[in-house]
Write a protein that holds these residues in place. Structure first.
Motif, mmCIF file in Angstrom:
data_model
loop_
_atom_site.group_PDB
_atom_site.id
_atom_site.type_symbol
_atom_site.label_atom_id
_atom_site.label_comp_id
_atom_site.label_asym_id
_atom_site.label_seq_id
_atom_site.Cartn_x
_atom_site.Cartn_y
_atom_site.Cartn_z
ATOM 1 N N MET A 1 128.598 76.604 -28.132
ATOM 2 C CA MET A 1 128.753 75.860 -26.885
ATOM 3 C C MET A 1 128.164 74.457 -26.963
ATOM 4 N N ASP A 2 127.728 74.016 -28.166
ATOM 5 C CA ASP A 2 127.205 72.665 -28.294
ATOM 6 C C ASP A 2 128.227 71.731 -28.931
ATOM 7 N N SER A 3 129.480 72.176 -29.055
ATOM 8 C CA SER A 3 130.529 71.366 -29.669
ATOM 9 C C SER A 3 130.812 70.128 -28.819
ATOM 10 N N LEU A 4 131.044 69.021 -29.496
ATOM 11 C CA LEU A 4 131.435 67.796 -28.807
ATOM 12 C C LEU A 4 132.928 67.856 -28.505
ATOM 13 N N ILE A 5 133.286 67.615 -27.264
ATOM 14 C CA ILE A 5 134.692 67.540 -26.854
ATOM 15 C C ILE A 5 135.033 66.085 -26.563
ATOM 16 N N SER A 6 136.061 65.595 -27.213
ATOM 17 C CA SER A 6 136.558 64.252 -26.928
ATOM 18 C C SER A 6 137.697 64.353 -25.918
ATOM 19 N N ILE A 7 137.657 63.492 -24.920
ATOM 20 C CA ILE A 7 138.730 63.431 -23.930
ATOM 21 C C ILE A 7 139.453 62.111 -24.120
ATOM 22 N N ASN A 107 137.429 80.092 -24.209
ATOM 23 C CA ASN A 107 138.613 80.926 -24.406
ATOM 24 C C ASN A 107 139.516 80.493 -25.553
ATOM 25 N N ILE A 108 139.198 79.420 -26.252
ATOM 26 C CA ILE A 108 140.073 78.987 -27.334
ATOM 27 C C ILE A 108 139.977 79.909 -28.537
ATOM 28 N N ASP A 109 138.831 80.564 -28.733
ATOM 29 C CA ASP A 109 138.638 81.510 -29.842
ATOM 30 C C ASP A 109 139.088 80.886 -31.161
ATOM 31 N N ASN A 110 139.950 81.580 -31.906
ATOM 32 C CA ASN A 110 140.403 81.054 -33.199
ATOM 33 C C ASN A 110 141.741 80.336 -33.107
ATOM 34 N N ASN A 111 142.206 80.097 -31.907
ATOM 35 C CA ASN A 111 143.479 79.428 -31.727
ATOM 36 C C ASN A 111 143.373 77.937 -32.029
ATOM 37 N N THR A 158 147.204 69.166 -19.777
ATOM 38 C CA THR A 158 146.636 70.509 -19.601
ATOM 39 C C THR A 158 146.135 71.110 -20.909
ATOM 40 N N LEU A 159 146.118 70.365 -21.999
ATOM 41 C CA LEU A 159 145.831 70.977 -23.303
ATOM 42 C C LEU A 159 144.519 70.494 -23.922
ATOM 43 N N MET A 160 144.006 71.302 -24.835
ATOM 44 C CA MET A 160 142.879 70.941 -25.696
ATOM 45 C C MET A 160 143.139 71.555 -27.064
ATOM 46 N N PHE A 161 142.942 70.787 -28.134
ATOM 47 C CA PHE A 161 143.217 71.289 -29.473
ATOM 48 C C PHE A 161 142.064 70.976 -30.421
ATOM 49 N N ARG A 162 142.076 71.647 -31.570
ATOM 50 C CA ARG A 162 141.043 71.441 -32.579
ATOM 51 C C ARG A 162 141.265 70.123 -33.321
ATOM 52 N N LYS A 163 140.173 69.500 -33.709
ATOM 53 C CA LYS A 163 140.253 68.206 -34.385
ATOM 54 C C LYS A 163 141.048 68.299 -35.680
ATOM 55 N N GLU A 164 141.032 69.456 -36.342
ATOM 56 C CA GLU A 164 141.727 69.598 -37.625
ATOM 57 C C GLU A 164 143.234 69.408 -37.503
ATOM 58 N N LEU A 165 143.761 69.480 -36.274
ATOM 59 C CA LEU A 165 145.196 69.294 -36.070
ATOM 60 C C LEU A 165 145.597 67.814 -36.102
ATOM 61 N N VAL A 166 144.617 66.926 -35.977
ATOM 62 C CA VAL A 166 144.911 65.487 -35.891
ATOM 63 C C VAL A 166 145.669 64.991 -37.115
ATOM 64 N N THR A 189 152.743 76.066 -35.121
ATOM 65 C CA THR A 189 153.230 76.212 -36.493
ATOM 66 C C THR A 189 152.054 76.387 -37.450
ATOM 67 N N LYS A 190 151.044 75.557 -37.276
ATOM 68 C CA LYS A 190 149.875 75.577 -38.164
ATOM 69 C C LYS A 190 148.929 76.726 -37.853
ATOM 70 N N GLY A 191 148.995 77.224 -36.630
ATOM 71 C CA GLY A 191 148.125 78.314 -36.208
ATOM 72 C C GLY A 191 148.727 79.006 -35.014
ATOM 73 N N THR A 192 147.890 79.380 -34.077
ATOM 74 C CA THR A 192 148.362 80.010 -32.841
ATOM 75 C C THR A 192 147.844 79.231 -31.640
ATOM 76 N N ILE A 193 148.508 79.431 -30.502
ATOM 77 C CA ILE A 193 148.067 78.791 -29.266
ATOM 78 C C ILE A 193 147.818 79.862 -28.213
ATOM 79 N N THR A 194 147.062 79.505 -27.200
ATOM 80 C CA THR A 194 146.769 80.431 -26.116
ATOM 81 C C THR A 194 146.709 79.652 -24.809
ATOM 82 N N PHE A 195 146.626 80.378 -23.690
ATOM 83 C CA PHE A 195 146.533 79.707 -22.402
ATOM 84 C C PHE A 195 145.627 80.502 -21.473
#
Length: 320
Positions: A1-7, A107-111, A158-166, A189-195
């Motif tokens: 829970m200490d991850s930096l989120i960029s908006i 709730n993003i888990d491994n998605n 409405t979305l948030m994704f992992r930095k590795e997708l950049v 394609t590269k992984g899975t998504i959730t909502f």
């Protein structure tokens, strides 16, 4: 829970609503974030408003373009300026629920990506009683890239994704007119998504929005047919552009490669208007995946046929 989120937020002449959006972001229950705002040449008081917030909150970073990039390339630039472990996109005229970032992170888990539906509000921030996608469309999850060929249920705000997708997102192909469907296709394609079942964004719709002011004034029946024909042809070309961009993505399975090849071939020749049995067979075989977003409206599909003089002749009906 200490991850930096960029908006990543893009602004352009947003003085009317941008305060509401920034207020909803700086008051988030999750505090470890940075707000990257890239302005695309505002001529109103948008910059002054942002700088006022910036003077009170060092998490806000403002970048100003020397020339107008347009919203897709502006979001592309904003994404490249983000340094967080996760990246969320924000429009200047929406409002977030206070716990949006906290809920997404929990709730993003491994998605690869998480998103939600959005509650529609008007220019006075009053709820309209509708959601952006549901109930007419479905939200999809998992490894579901086929669903994004015809439709999109993942709105950028409405979305948030992992930095590795950049590294896959950038650069956004020039033929891609909306960045959100590109991101959703790549993530699924590269992984899975959730909502999340709960909508986490208030999506503002108001009369000044260009996409809401579509004129349907027809001078005559022939004028209406011509405009319909041009609309079909433009839609076909857009599908070719999107499918061609999707086809270049690494890691596609053989099924979706085959689907994209069939669609590119069919819609590249759409002006000729022949009935394509290969296309029909493809739609039947993959209907549950291709129409997962709007399955309730896709039991009956139509193919338009044109005469040799390029006039609209007949709409052929078939069932899938």
């Amino acid at each position: 829970m200490d991850s930096l989120i960029s908006i990543a937020m893009c602004s352009y002449n947003g003085e009317r609503f941008i305060k509401d959006q920034i207020d909803s972001i700086v008051s988030q229950t999750y505090k470890n974030f940075e707000l990257i705002i890239v302005d695309d040449g505002s001529k109103d008081n948008t910059i002054e408003i942002i700088k006022d917030y910036q003077s009170k909150d060092n998490r806000i970073k403002l970048f100003q373009n020397e020339k107008n990039l347009g919203f897709v390339k502006n979001f592309e630039k904003a994404i490249t300026l983000c340094s967080g472990d996760f990246i969320a996109l924000a429009d200047q005229d929406d409002v977030w629920k206070r716990n949006k970032l906290e809920v997404f992170l929990n709730n993003i888990d491994n998605n690869m990506l998480i998103y939600s539906d959005a509650i529609l509000i008007d220019q006075y921030s009053k709820e309209t009683g509708q959601e952006l996608i549901r109930p007419d469309g479905n939200l999809v999850d998992g490894k579901c890239n086929k669903a994004f060929i015809f439709y999109n249920c993942v709105s950028g705000n409405t979305l948030m994704f992992r930095k590795e997708l950049v590294k896959d997102i950038i650069p956004i192909p020039n033929d891609i007119t909306f960045h959100d469907i590109w991101i959703a296709f790549l993530a699924s394609t590269k992984g899975t998504i959730t909502f999340t079942d709960e909508p986490m964004t208030y999506y503002r719709r108001y009369s000044e929005q260009i996409t809401r002011n579509v004129s349907k004034d027809y001078k005559s029946i022939s004028d209406r047919l011509k405009k319909k024909q041009n609309s079909y042809l433009l839609h076909a070309q857009n599908l070719v552009n999107y499918c061609s961009a999707f086809r270049k993505v690494d890691g596609l399975d053989d099924d979706i490669k085959n689907i994209l090849n069939i669609l590119i071939d069919h819609y590249s020749n759409y002006k000729k208007g022949y009935f394509n049995f290969k296309m029909q067979s493809c739609l039947k075989k993959y209907k549950d995946e291709l129409f997962a977003i709007k399955r309730g409206k896709t039991r009956n599909r139509y193919i338009t046929r044109y005469s040799s003089k390029n006039k609209l002749l007949k709409i052929f009906f078939y069932s899938i």
